[in-house]
Design an enzyme around this catalytic site. Structure first.
Site, PDB file in Angstrom:
ATOM      1  N   SER A   1      40.984  33.907  38.263  1.00 55.78           N
ATOM      2  CA  SER A   1      39.764  33.100  38.308  1.00 55.78           C
ATOM      3  C   SER A   1      40.094  31.614  38.516  1.00 55.78           C
ATOM      4  CB  SER A   1      38.993  33.265  36.990  1.00 55.78           C
ATOM      5  OG  SER A   1      37.963  32.311  36.917  1.00 55.78           O
TER       6      SER A   1
ATOM      7  N   THR B   1      31.944  36.875  34.043  1.00 59.18           N
ATOM      8  CA  THR B   1      32.007  37.291  35.437  1.00 59.18           C
ATOM      9  C   THR B   1      32.067  38.812  35.486  1.00 59.18           C
ATOM     10  OG1 THR B   1      33.151  36.896  37.528  1.00 59.18           O
ATOM     11  CG2 THR B   1      34.545  36.946  35.570  1.00 59.18           C
TER      12      THR B   1
ATOM     13  N   LYS C   1      28.231  40.464  33.352  1.00 59.22           N
ATOM     14  CA  LYS C   1      27.029  39.618  33.379  1.00 59.22           C
ATOM     15  C   LYS C   1      25.798  40.305  32.777  1.00 59.22           C
ATOM     16  CE  LYS C   1      28.435  36.745  37.297  1.00 59.22           C
ATOM     17  NZ  LYS C   1      28.055  36.190  38.604  1.00 59.22           N
TER      18      LYS C   1
ATOM     19  N   ASN D   1      25.573  34.306  33.414  1.00 63.09           N
ATOM     20  CA  ASN D   1      26.944  33.918  33.763  1.00 63.09           C
ATOM     21  C   ASN D   1      27.457  32.811  32.841  1.00 63.09           C
ATOM     22  OD1 ASN D   1      25.609  31.653  34.711  1.00 63.09           O
ATOM     23  ND2 ASN D   1      26.798  31.499  36.591  1.00 63.09           N
TER      24      ASN D   1
ATOM     25  N   ASP E   1      24.003  30.782  38.824  1.00 58.06           N
ATOM     26  CA  ASP E   1      24.456  31.135  40.186  1.00 58.06           C
ATOM     27  C   ASP E   1      23.491  30.631  41.264  1.00 58.06           C
ATOM     28  OD1 ASP E   1      26.879  32.337  39.623  1.00 58.06           O
ATOM     29  OD2 ASP E   1      26.051  34.364  39.476  1.00 58.06           O
TER      30      ASP E   1
ATOM     31  N   ALA F   1      22.629  43.409  48.074  1.00 57.27           N
ATOM     32  CA  ALA F   1      21.568  43.476  47.060  1.00 57.27           C
ATOM     33  C   ALA F   1      22.162  43.764  45.687  1.00 57.27           C
ATOM     34  CB  ALA F   1      20.543  44.551  47.445  1.00 57.27           C
ATOM     35  N   GLY F   2      23.299  43.138  45.407  1.00 58.66           N
ATOM     36  CA  GLY F   2      23.961  43.339  44.112  1.00 58.66           C
ATOM     37  C   GLY F   2      23.556  42.279  43.105  1.00 58.66           C
TER      38      GLY F   2
ATOM     39  N   ALA G   1      24.749  39.344  42.440  1.00 57.96           N
ATOM     40  CA  ALA G   1      24.679  37.953  42.901  1.00 57.96           C
ATOM     41  C   ALA G   1      23.326  37.672  43.554  1.00 57.96           C
ATOM     42  CB  ALA G   1      25.815  37.664  43.882  1.00 57.96           C
TER      43      ALA G   1
ATOM     44  N   ASN H   1      20.455  45.904  52.852  1.00 58.69           N
ATOM     45  CA  ASN H   1      21.632  46.371  52.110  1.00 58.69           C
ATOM     46  C   ASN H   1      22.035  47.763  52.581  1.00 58.69           C
ATOM     47  OD1 ASN H   1      23.531  45.993  49.975  1.00 58.69           O
ATOM     48  ND2 ASN H   1      22.412  47.475  48.729  1.00 58.69           N
TER      49      ASN H   1
HETATM   50  N1  LIG Z   1      30.585  31.897  45.218  1.00 56.71           N
HETATM   51  C1  LIG Z   1      30.135  32.315  44.036  1.00 56.71           C
HETATM   52  O1  LIG Z   1      29.963  31.523  43.102  1.00 56.71           O
HETATM   53  C2  LIG Z   1      29.823  33.772  43.844  1.00 56.71           C
HETATM   54  C3  LIG Z   1      29.001  34.161  42.774  1.00 56.71           C
HETATM   55  C4  LIG Z   1      28.708  35.519  42.630  1.00 56.71           C
HETATM   56  C5  LIG Z   1      29.248  36.448  43.517  1.00 56.71           C
HETATM   57  N2  LIG Z   1      30.049  36.025  44.522  1.00 56.71           N
HETATM   58  C6  LIG Z   1      30.600  37.002  45.487  1.00 56.71           C
HETATM   59  O2  LIG Z   1      29.503  37.672  46.096  1.00 56.71           O
HETATM   60  C7  LIG Z   1      29.834  39.036  46.364  1.00 56.71           C
HETATM   61  C8  LIG Z   1      28.767  39.946  45.793  1.00 56.71           C
HETATM   62  O3  LIG Z   1      28.798  39.856  44.376  1.00 56.71           O
HETATM   63  P1  LIG Z   1      27.883  40.808  43.461  1.00 56.71           P
HETATM   64  O4  LIG Z   1      28.063  40.351  42.071  1.00 56.71           O
HETATM   65  O5  LIG Z   1      26.510  40.899  44.013  1.00 56.71           O
HETATM   66  O6  LIG Z   1      28.583  42.220  43.663  1.00 56.71           O
HETATM   67  P2  LIG Z   1      27.963  43.672  43.403  1.00 56.71           P
HETATM   68  O7  LIG Z   1      26.876  43.591  42.384  1.00 56.71           O
HETATM   69  O8  LIG Z   1      29.108  44.575  43.172  1.00 56.71           O
HETATM   70  O9  LIG Z   1      27.258  44.059  44.805  1.00 56.71           O
HETATM   71  C9  LIG Z   1      28.061  44.294  45.952  1.00 56.71           C
HETATM   72  C10 LIG Z   1      27.189  44.290  47.191  1.00 56.71           C
HETATM   73  O10 LIG Z   1      28.021  44.422  48.333  1.00 56.71           O
HETATM   74  C11 LIG Z   1      27.629  45.575  49.079  1.00 56.71           C
HETATM   75  N3  LIG Z   1      28.832  46.142  49.711  1.00 56.71           N
HETATM   76  C12 LIG Z   1      30.057  46.317  49.143  1.00 56.71           C
HETATM   77  N4  LIG Z   1      30.925  46.837  50.038  1.00 56.71           N
HETATM   78  C13 LIG Z   1      30.227  46.975  51.205  1.00 56.71           C
HETATM   79  C14 LIG Z   1      30.583  47.457  52.498  1.00 56.71           C
HETATM   80  N5  LIG Z   1      31.818  47.897  52.782  1.00 56.71           N
HETATM   81  N6  LIG Z   1      29.631  47.460  53.461  1.00 56.71           N
HETATM   82  C15 LIG Z   1      28.370  47.012  53.178  1.00 56.71           C
HETATM   83  N7  LIG Z   1      27.989  46.552  51.980  1.00 56.71           N
HETATM   84  C16 LIG Z   1      28.907  46.531  50.989  1.00 56.71           C
HETATM   85  C17 LIG Z   1      27.001  46.490  48.083  1.00 56.71           C
HETATM   86  O11 LIG Z   1      26.169  47.411  48.752  1.00 56.71           O
HETATM   87  P3  LIG Z   1      25.709  48.782  48.007  1.00 56.71           P
HETATM   88  O12 LIG Z   1      24.547  48.395  47.122  1.00 56.71           O
HETATM   89  O13 LIG Z   1      25.335  49.676  49.108  1.00 56.71           O
HETATM   90  O14 LIG Z   1      26.887  49.277  47.206  1.00 56.71           O
HETATM   91  C18 LIG Z   1      26.209  45.467  47.253  1.00 56.71           C
HETATM   92  O15 LIG Z   1      25.040  45.044  47.923  1.00 56.71           O
HETATM   93  C19 LIG Z   1      31.208  39.288  45.747  1.00 56.71           C
HETATM   94  O16 LIG Z   1      32.186  39.307  46.772  1.00 56.71           O
HETATM   95  C20 LIG Z   1      31.417  38.108  44.811  1.00 56.71           C
HETATM   96  O17 LIG Z   1      32.775  37.744  44.703  1.00 56.71           O
HETATM   97  C21 LIG Z   1      30.346  34.708  44.727  1.00 56.71           C
END
Ligand SMILES: NC(=O)c1ccc[n+]([C@@H]2O[C@H](COP(=O)([O-])OP(=O)(O)OC[C@H]3O[C@@H](n4cnc5c(N)ncnc54)[C@H](OP(=O)(O)O)[C@@H]3O)[C@@H](O)[C@H]2O)c1
Length: 286
Positions: A31, A78, A82, A103, A118, A143-144, A146, A166
């Site tokens: 991190s 994280t 969360k 968060n 966030d 649609a996760g 974040a 999504n």
């Molecule tokens: N910059 C920042 O401060 C910040 C903050 C939060 C998150 N993030 C980043 O944002 C990303 C999402 O985070 P999250 O917390 O929302 O994760 P999450 O809850 O695990 O959701 C993952 C998302 O990605 C989709 N996905 C994963 N693999 C895929 C693939 N091969 N093809 C198409 N869709 C795919 C999933 O689709 P399904 O629903 O179909 O599984 C879901 O919509 C992560 O990489 C995280 O590191 C960055």
């Protein structure tokens, strides 16, 4: 130092208080948060002891209690904590309630108060980049957790419309239903992005970049001058950056959002808001 007779008086430092802080998650060893918060502390002359603590969902309550007993007053949560963190809070702010995820935790007299910074962190970064969401047609891929965190604050800025698509369409549809009272929002499968007028801002919010993949989007669902913003940064941003390059689109990574959400958490803990620009510059030099 002031001298009075034989007695010496040393001026008390303005910020003599020390803050014991930590990020909890799994995995959390890589991190950037400890480095970011140390940089904030240096910038503002605030003593910060910020560590990274490995914890899975079942361990969070116990490890958080031990941290509190050891003087901990503020924490970031994280992946995958969360949602679990929400259950340990005595109060939560509106974005955390909307996202059903926290968060940031801050210890108050009646226990942990939970926040979700966030979405506001993303908006801080969009402001820094001169991208105003107001009146825009925004396409969000993913649609996760974040996306659940950013939708409320984003819709508060009154975009013309938000389309959430999504891989698992039902998750996008559920989020769109949940936030429908805040603005013009629809959800569906990835192919449905091309329905209706083209979008002028694409927010890449999937974790596909961690697998070295970019989610395929029809270029036609975006205007010629649309720009892209990826929540990912570092190597996970590379596939989307390449996709944007191939399709003639300007793109930004999510490092500024990470620093933005951290600055808002730091403000909750210390009452002081760091400037994100020098911290972002220091991280970009690493
Ligand atoms: N910059 C920042 O401060 C910040 C903050 C939060 C998150 N993030 C980043 O944002 C990303 C999402 O985070 P999250 O917390 O929302 O994760 P999450 O809850 O695990 O959701 C993952 C998302 O990605 C989709 N996905 C994963 N693999 C895929 C693939 N091969 N093809 C198409 N869709 C795919 C999933 O689709 P399904 O629903 O179909 O599984 C879901 O919509 C992560 O990489 C995280 O590191 C960055």
């Amino acid at each position: 130092m002031f001298i009075c007779g034989h007695i010496s008086f040393f001026p008390v430092p303005v910020n003599a208080q020390s803050y014991k802080l930590a990020v909890f998650g799994q995995p959390v060893a890589h991190s950037l948060s400890p480095r970011i918060h140390r940089l904030f502390g240096e910038q503002l002359g605030i003593d910060v002891d910020y560590s990274a603590i490995e914890a899975d969902i079942d361990e969070l309550a116990e490890k958080l209690a031990a941290f509190r007993a050891d003087g901990g007053t503020g924490a970031n949560l994280t992946v995958p904590l969360k949602q679990a963190g929400l259950r340990l809070c005595t109060r939560v702010d509106r974005p955390a309630r909307q996202a059903h995820a926290v968060n940031t935790l801050h210890l108050e007299d009646d226990g942990w108060h939970g926040y979700n910074t966030d979405g506001a962190g993303l908006l801080l970064d969009l402001d820094r980049l001169g991208i105003d969401p107001a009146g825009r047609r925004i396409l969000i891929v993913g649609a996760g957790g974040a996306v659940a965190g950013i939708l409320g604050p984003l819709l508060d800025r009154q975009p013309a419309c938000v389309t959430v698509v999504n891989r698992t369409a039902e998750r996008a549809e559920r989020l769109a239903d949940k936030f429908a009272h805040l603005g013009d929002i629809r959800g569906g499968e990835i192919d449905s992005a091309s329905e209706g007028s083209p979008h002028d801002l694409l927010i890449q919010s999937t974790s596909a970049g961690h697998e070295g993949k970019a989610v395929p989007i029809e270029r036609a669902c975006l205007t010629d001058d649309a720009s892209g913003y990826d929540l990912n940064y570092g190597t996970a941003h590379a596939p989307f950056a390449e996709w944007c390059r191939q399709h003639g689109m300007m793109t930004h990574d999510g490092l500024g959002m990470l620093v933005g959400q951290a600055a808002l958490a730091f403000n909750i803990w210390t009452g002081k808001r760091p400037d994100i620009a020098p911290t972002l510059a220091a991280l970009s030099r690493d």
